[in-house]
Design a protein around this motif. Structure first.
Motif, PDB file in Angstrom:
ATOM      1  N   THR A   1    -106.224 -52.008  37.502  1.00 19.91           N
ATOM      2  CA  THR A   1    -106.402 -51.866  38.948  1.00 19.91           C
ATOM      3  C   THR A   1    -107.100 -53.097  39.502  1.00 19.91           C
ATOM      4  OG1 THR A   1    -106.716 -49.514  38.554  1.00 19.91           O
ATOM      5  CG2 THR A   1    -107.201 -50.321  40.758  1.00 19.91           C
TER       6      THR A   1
ATOM      7  N   THR B   1    -106.913 -56.071  38.404  1.00 20.53           N
ATOM      8  CA  THR B   1    -105.927 -57.144  38.474  1.00 20.53           C
ATOM      9  C   THR B   1    -105.164 -57.086  39.785  1.00 20.53           C
ATOM     10  OG1 THR B   1    -105.621 -56.796  36.103  1.00 20.53           O
ATOM     11  CG2 THR B   1    -104.063 -58.244  37.198  1.00 20.53           C
ATOM     12  N   PHE B   2    -104.683 -55.893  40.122  1.00 26.89           N
ATOM     13  CA  PHE B   2    -103.845 -55.811  41.316  1.00 26.89           C
ATOM     14  C   PHE B   2    -104.629 -55.829  42.610  1.00 26.89           C
ATOM     15  CE2 PHE B   2     -99.594 -55.947  40.102  1.00 26.89           C
ATOM     16  CZ  PHE B   2     -99.559 -55.543  38.788  1.00 26.89           C
ATOM     17  N   VAL B   3    -105.868 -55.347  42.566  1.00 27.93           N
ATOM     18  CA  VAL B   3    -106.693 -55.497  43.762  1.00 27.93           C
ATOM     19  C   VAL B   3    -106.912 -56.979  44.020  1.00 27.93           C
ATOM     20  CG1 VAL B   3    -108.967 -55.112  44.754  1.00 27.93           C
ATOM     21  CG2 VAL B   3    -107.829 -53.278  43.539  1.00 27.93           C
TER      22      VAL B   3
ATOM     23  N   PHE C   1    -104.963 -59.424  43.045  1.00 23.37           N
ATOM     24  CA  PHE C   1    -103.692 -59.993  43.505  1.00 23.37           C
ATOM     25  C   PHE C   1    -103.424 -59.660  44.960  1.00 23.37           C
ATOM     26  CE2 PHE C   1    -103.014 -61.751  39.675  1.00 23.37           C
ATOM     27  CZ  PHE C   1    -102.128 -61.209  38.763  1.00 23.37           C
ATOM     28  N   SER C   2    -103.756 -58.445  45.393  1.00 19.40           N
ATOM     29  CA  SER C   2    -103.461 -58.060  46.778  1.00 19.40           C
ATOM     30  C   SER C   2    -104.377 -58.761  47.764  1.00 19.40           C
ATOM     31  CB  SER C   2    -103.590 -56.564  47.007  1.00 19.40           C
ATOM     32  OG  SER C   2    -103.289 -55.839  45.881  1.00 19.40           O
TER      33      SER C   2
END
Lengths: 335, 530, 361
Positions: free
Chosen positions: C141, C143-145, C147-148
């Motif tokens: 999570t 990682t994607f936070v 990335f976002s």
């Protein structure tokens, strides 16, 4: 709820972009063919309780390896395509097995591991084709090499494979070109996945995803089941990428496979799938919704803010954000 | 050492031994079950019953920890049970203590899991795994299996929606469906069943046994075991303590064999009269992973030592951790006359309730020194041994005070360690427990909940710990609630003992009550005063 | 007689190996040997040693603070902070503000850091809110936070009301440039603080002291009551719960700390590098930092500052030495690929090793 959100955003984007519906439908259909099977490939690991398989990018690279070899040996036409498929599938089975072994070691952390595996795979791939060709491996087709003699060129033209499959049964309805054959190919793969769910193998996936311990109590070899799931996923990803490349007609050797995992996952989630549940309906709906948004965003950005880049940032944010959101929404995993 | 009976027995275990690391779970267990016999295995938690069953069912847990020694024979033929498939092929079926059904699948799917019928065309072309399942045949098999139990079901119903007892029946049906089945193992099958359904299940087992199968029945409910078994083996501490044959079953003797005897040394002499309750529970229930407790109405008196006991899984350990707020709970809890609305662990600790969990893994920081462990809770909740900066929010630990206090504890409690800086995980079980106790006491609690204070500890260390608990109670008037299965220890130091059966308090007795009443209370057989 | 001797020899070897392994674990020995090998090759192809050492030192501190940012979350049991971009973006905002007001020199750097801290705290609270909802899946999570956050901030960079023309696109005058030069502001200001030469090697003393001071501050923090509570949460969560520690609060503090240190880290990095890199640059910055701390031998909750320093040193030195070596021996792009493979290979190996360890238990 998520698909609804995407639907609203897409409509808004469509309106603001001022693009013709016909054009958008055409584009979506093309992407459906290109990305369809790749998104379908993600369904199996989710069914087996392993979450999002970001390592589909490895399957994509296997397809590219097959392609480059085909160009190297100067194969063309339908036989060339068969060669690519065969090589790609065999490589995918092998890599899928290895990835499955890795994931069995890291139970509970499969998703982060698949991302890293994807990166490592990309590294190995780039090393082989940028430095390996011309030094350790002698190329058979000097046209595809870089001028300095080492490494494959960035773009490899695929004229020998272009339009073999694309134009079969192409029907034009008004503005829209409908590649019926290709769409049926994607639907065929969807049917394969649906069939898989009705086999004993499919039952083991369901069992393993529900509870590892209970599955073991029932005598199921969970390690083998998980490896099978990943192997199937990787092979499907390979197929999907082959469809993608032959549709584009040109291969970006070092970048074509990048981000396939992220965008496919985002598309699947946009269709309403979650980390623990995904169906074919989610996949198809998701592709349509996600790619519509994808297509209209830059133009909408241009019209709204005078800056197309904003539209691109928006769609990047949507892609990553959808995945982050899905992770937040999923209930915490039992080991 | 095989039994000499001319090969008539259905199941034969000889010399079964299993060690987990340094801990010997089973030593030289032998057993013989004849066709048509229902054989009971009883024993306390940790006596090795589950391990024995796991070995017989080929559990991977056994394999991954070094396998087992000894020989297992089915119908006279020796088998090596290295995996669940081996057990399946040998004809052994097992119904586990935990439900092993897939909730989201239907009854038929569960019964045939791993052995589904497939269409022959698919099997020839694609192999069994990838052939299409024949749902009709599966459902027919499911119905047939249930028919043998004497019930009719809708095989398409999802298991999730079934009652606990129906789920058990589905498991039995699943085992019956296995063609080669000749030995059926059951681990606490009636644990979640009510009286009527338990009777039904037992009738079913009698039927199955009559048809020639051998049944091994493991349960805590001694009355049930006595009712249907022809032979009972009592395990204690990993070895066979006693063997009884019908009709000479004596509940008292069985309980006694289960618990074993101890050296009596510590005894409470001080017998004050406690009147003021410090903790009131009304209609209190808590759901812990290991079992549920409640609804319970209980008053804990200020300054008393209250013993809480009962057989495992009957809720005794859930009581203390439930009061501390570690599990979902309902009802009313009043501490010192005031109702507590929000049961959170940090809340309770700050109010002066401390829990010493039975699992030493959860009650210590193994890689930290003895000193750090002893002062930890006090530092966190009571801010002792701390030099405060920035209004006490950021406090640097006062090493000198900590050292002195830890040193005192070590000598007072006779903690054997090289120094107070030794890593706590390196100490023996008994000394670790002393460190935990010192830690709990350092925060000067009003109520101390202790779960299984003497589990896994040798005889001498046990006495020291019991003496410590007595001392704390007598000198500092700390109320103590001890949850334990060691009856005789509780009798020696508690003022009152509450017995729990199936989550409810069966009665609160004085320690002088005779053994027989206690034994019956353990099996839920007494309507005691509340 | 011979048997006795061999037996004795075996005993000696066992005793020695026991002592050695206690001090330096095997993976670190391998990596150090590899580094030595690279060094020798570098010498063979005439790359000056003094330059290598100076470069290594500078890289150590430049990246060290970012690696240090991983420590609070590791010790509190949340795992590797793949969402470093969140903190990095906060720091970038601070840097941009400093440049916008044309702050120069060490004061400018200091100003940037001070501005970054509250922004990082805010970002950190949002980040913590998200991570606290996903217990068991923090790393993916995160990682994607991370990335976002990047495209979200891209929006900001494109429309932000900054006025300093050297930060904006020359044409159109709106929207930040992807890379902002710091030469006129505070580039290398920390690098040159107290820097001196020793036998041809430039030692950036001020920078090193700053880094060590920061490390010491973190070390001290974990000796306080609060720090001990956080460590207990990481080591044994049930124990912490029973001891009355508010787990959720501990996690939030750790995440905010991590984010703030990351913001400081990018300030140090940017001033050393000489450029503020915006847009997609922060996206992959978490991975080298994670890799570095793993190279140093970090094992989840048992992470110490030695891991940070040793790991950063080994990792960054391999980075810096492999560059010229690869370029000389092979083709230029290989260096980049090589670095990527090391970074991700280390993380993968650590994941597999840790997974295997848990299985045995």
């Amino acid at each position: 709820m998520v698909p609804l959100l995407f639907f609203v955003l897409s409509l808004a984007g469509l309106y603001f972009s001022g693009m013709s519906t016909g054009f958008v439908i055409n584009e979506v259909m093309t992407r459906f063919v290109r990305d369809g099977v790749m998104v379908l490939a993600l369904i199996i690991p989710i069914r087996a309780g392993m979450g999002l398989n970001f390592a589909v990018v490895v399957g994509a690279m296997c397809a590219q390896v097959g392609l480059i070899l085909a160009v190297d040996y100067q194969l063309s036409g339908l036989s060339g395509l068969c060669f690519i498929t065969l090589t790609g599938v065999m490589l995918s089975l092998l890599t899928g097995y290895l990835i499955g072994r890795c994931l069995n070691r890291v139970r509970g952390k499969e998703m982060i591991t698949t991302i890293i595996i994807g990166f490592v795979g990309t590294g190995i791939y780039q090393l082989v084709f940028m430095a390996g060709y011309g030094t350790v491996i002698t190329p058979g087709n000097p046209e595809m090499m870089l001028s300095r003699g080492i490494g494959i060129r960035n773009m490899v033209d695929l004229e020998m494979f272009r339009n073999i499959l694309d134009t079969i049964w192409l029907v034009t309805v008004g503005d829209v070109d409908v590649p019926i054959f290709m769409i049926m190919v994607v639907i065929l793969f969807a049917m394969i996945i649906g069939y898989l769910g009705k086999t004993p193998m499919g039952q083991t996936f369901k069992a393993v995803s529900q509870s590892n311990e209970k599955a073991m109590l029932n005598g199921i070899d969970t390690n083998r089941v998980r490896i099978s799931a990943i192997m199937i996923s990787t092979v499907l990803a390979c197929f999907g990428h082959i469809l993608y490349i032959q549709n584009i007609g040109m291969l970006n050797v070092y970048t074509a496979h990048l981000n396939t995992d992220i965008f496919s996952c985002a598309a699947l989630l946009a269709g309403g799938a979650s980390i623990s549940k995904a169906t074919i309906r989610h996949a198809f709906l998701g592709i349509i919704l996600f790619h519509t948004l994808f297509i209209v965003s830059p133009q909408a950005g241009q019209n709204l803010f005078g800056n197309p880049a904003l539209g691109e940032y928006f769609r990047s944010f949507v892609a990553y954000g959808t995945i982050a959101f899905a992770l937040m929404m999923s209930s915490s995993r039992k080991t | 050492m095989l039994f000499d009976d001319g090969g008539k027995s259905m199941l034969e275990l000889a010399g079964i031994t299993k060690t987990f690391g340094r801990h010997k779970a089973l030593s030289d267990v032998s057993l013989r079950v004849f066709p048509g016999e229902i054989h009971g295995i009883v024993g306390l938690n940790g006596s090795g019953k589950s391990t024995l069953l796991n070995i017989m069912s080929g559990s991977p847990v056994i394999q991954n920890t070094g396998g087992y020694e000894g020989q297992i024979c089915i119908k006279g033929r020796p088998h090596r049970l290295g995996s669940p498939i081996d057990s399946l092929n040998a004809g052994i079926g097992m119904i586990h203590q935990e439900l092993s059904l897939m909730d989201m699948m239907t009854i038929a799917e569960n019964i045939k899991l791993g052995r589904e019928h497939v269409f022959p065309m698919g099997r020839k072309l694609l192999g069994r795994s990838f052939a299409r399942i024949n749902p009709g045949k599966n459902k027919a098999d499911a119905q047939k299996a249930f028919g043998r139990i004497g019930l009719t079901v809708n095989p398409d119903q999802r298991v999730l929606d079934l009652s606990a007892s129906m789920k058990r029946f589905v498991e039995v049906a699943r085992e019956i469906d296995k063609e080669a089945l000749c030995v059926l193992l059951l681990d606490e099958p009636t644990a979640s069943l009510n009286h009527l359904d338990s009777k039904r299940l037992m009738a079913l087992l009698r039927d199955i046994a009559e048809k020639g199968m051998a049944v091994v029945f493991v349960s805590h409910r001694i009355d049930e075991v006595m009712m249907i078994c022809q032979g009972i083996t009592v395990l204690q501490g990993g070895s066979v303590r006693a063997r009884f044959d019908a009709p000479m079953f004596d509940a008292r003797k069985i309980s006694h064999a289960m618990v074993g005897g101890h050296v009596i040394k510590v005894q409470r002499t001080h017998a004050p009269h406690h009147v003021r309750p410090i903790l009131n529970l009304r209609n209190f229930s808590a759901t812990a992973p290991g079992g549920c407790v409640g609804p319970v109405d209980l008053d804990v008196m200020d300054g008393e030592i209250l013993g809480v006991t009962g057989l495992s899984g009957h809720g005794k350990s859930a009581l203390a951790s439930g009061i501390m707020g570690m599990h979902p709970w309902s009802g009313t809890v009043m501490f010192e006359g005031k109702k507590i609305d929000d049961l959170q662990p940090d809340h309770m600790v700050s109010k002066g309730l401390t829990l010493l969990p039975g699992n030493r893994r959860d009650s210590m920081l193994h890689d930290h020194s003895v000193m750090d462990n002893i002062v930890f809770t006090a530092v966190q909740s009571k801010k002792r041994f701390v030099r405060g900066f920035f209004a006490g929010k950021i406090g640097l630990s006062d090493k000198k005070k900590s050292r002195t206090y830890a040193g005192e504890c070590v000598s007072q409690y006779h903690i054997h360690c090289r120094s107070i800086h030794q890593k706590a995980g390196e100490l023996s079980g008994g000394n670790q427990q002393k460190v935990c106790l010192a830690r709990a006491l350092a925060s000067r609690p009003r109520i101390l909940f202790v779960n299984e204070p003497t589990r896994g500890i040798d005889v001498n260390a046990r006495e020291v710990i019991l003496a410590l608990l007595l001392q704390v109670n007598e000198q500092k008037n700390t109320t103590i609630m001890i949850t334990s299965g060691e009856m005789d220890e509780l009798k020696r130091i508690c003022h009152r003992i509450a017995v729990f059966y199936q989550g409810n308090c069966v009665g609160i007795f004085s320690p002088e009550t005779d053994d027989q009443t206690f034994d019956r209370a353990f099996s839920g057989d007494v309507q005691g005063r509340e | 007689m011979i048997r006795r001797l061999t037996g004795l020899f075996q005993e000696m070897c066992k005793a020695v190996s026991k002592k050695v392994t206690l001090h330096i674990p095997v993976p670190q020995v391998c990596i150090s040997l590899f580094l030595l090998l690279l060094f020798c090759v570098a010498l063979r192809i005439d790359i000056p040693v003094s330059w290598l050492i100076s470069d290594a030192l500078i890289r150590l501190v430049m990246n060290g603070v970012l690696v240090l940012a991983l420590v609070p979350m590791l010790k509190t049991g949340i795992g590797l902070n793949f969402g470093l971009p969140v903190g990095i973006l906060a720091g970038l905002v601070g840097l941009c503000v400093a440049v916008n007001f044309r702050m120069t020199g060490l004061a400018g750097l200091f100003y940037a850091m001070v501005i970054s801290i509250p922004i990082a705290a805010l970002f950190g609270m949002i980040y913590a809110f998200i991570l606290n909802r996903v217990k068991g899946r923090e790393e993916i999570t995160a990682t994607f936070v991370g990335f976002s956050f990047v495209p979200l901030m891209n929006f900001f960079w494109a429309v932000a009301p900054f006025s300093n023309p050297s930060m904006l696109w020359p044409i159109g005058g709106q929207g930040m440039r992807p890379a902002i030069g710091l030469k006129r502001y505070f580039a290398k200001s920390l690098n040159s603080l107290g820097s001196f030469s020793l036998a041809g090697v430039t030692i950036p003393l001020g920078m090193i002291l700053f880094f060590l001071a920061l490390c010491f501050a973190v070390h001290l923090f974990f000796k306080t009551r609060l720090g001990q509570a956080m460590m207990a949460t990481g080591e044994n969560e049930r124990f912490a719960l029973i001891s009355g520690i508010k787990i959720r609060n501990m996690r939030t503090i750790a995440i905010v700390m991590s984010t703030v240190i990351a913001a400081l880290g990018i300030c140090v990095y940017a001033q050393s590098y000489g450029f503020i890199e915006l847009y997609d640059a922060p996206m992959m910055m978490a991975f080298p930092a994670v890799s570095a701390i793993l190279v140093g031998g970090s094992l989840k909750e048992k992470t110490t500052l030695t891991h940070v320093i040793l790991g950063t040193f080994l990792f960054q030195t391999i980075y810096s030495v492999s560059g010229p070596v690869a370029n000389d021996l092979l083709i230029p792009e290989v260096a980049e690929i090589f670095r990527l493979m090391i970074t991700n290979g280390v993380i993968l190996a650590a994941l597999l090793y840790e997974g295997g360890r848990h299985k045995k238990i």
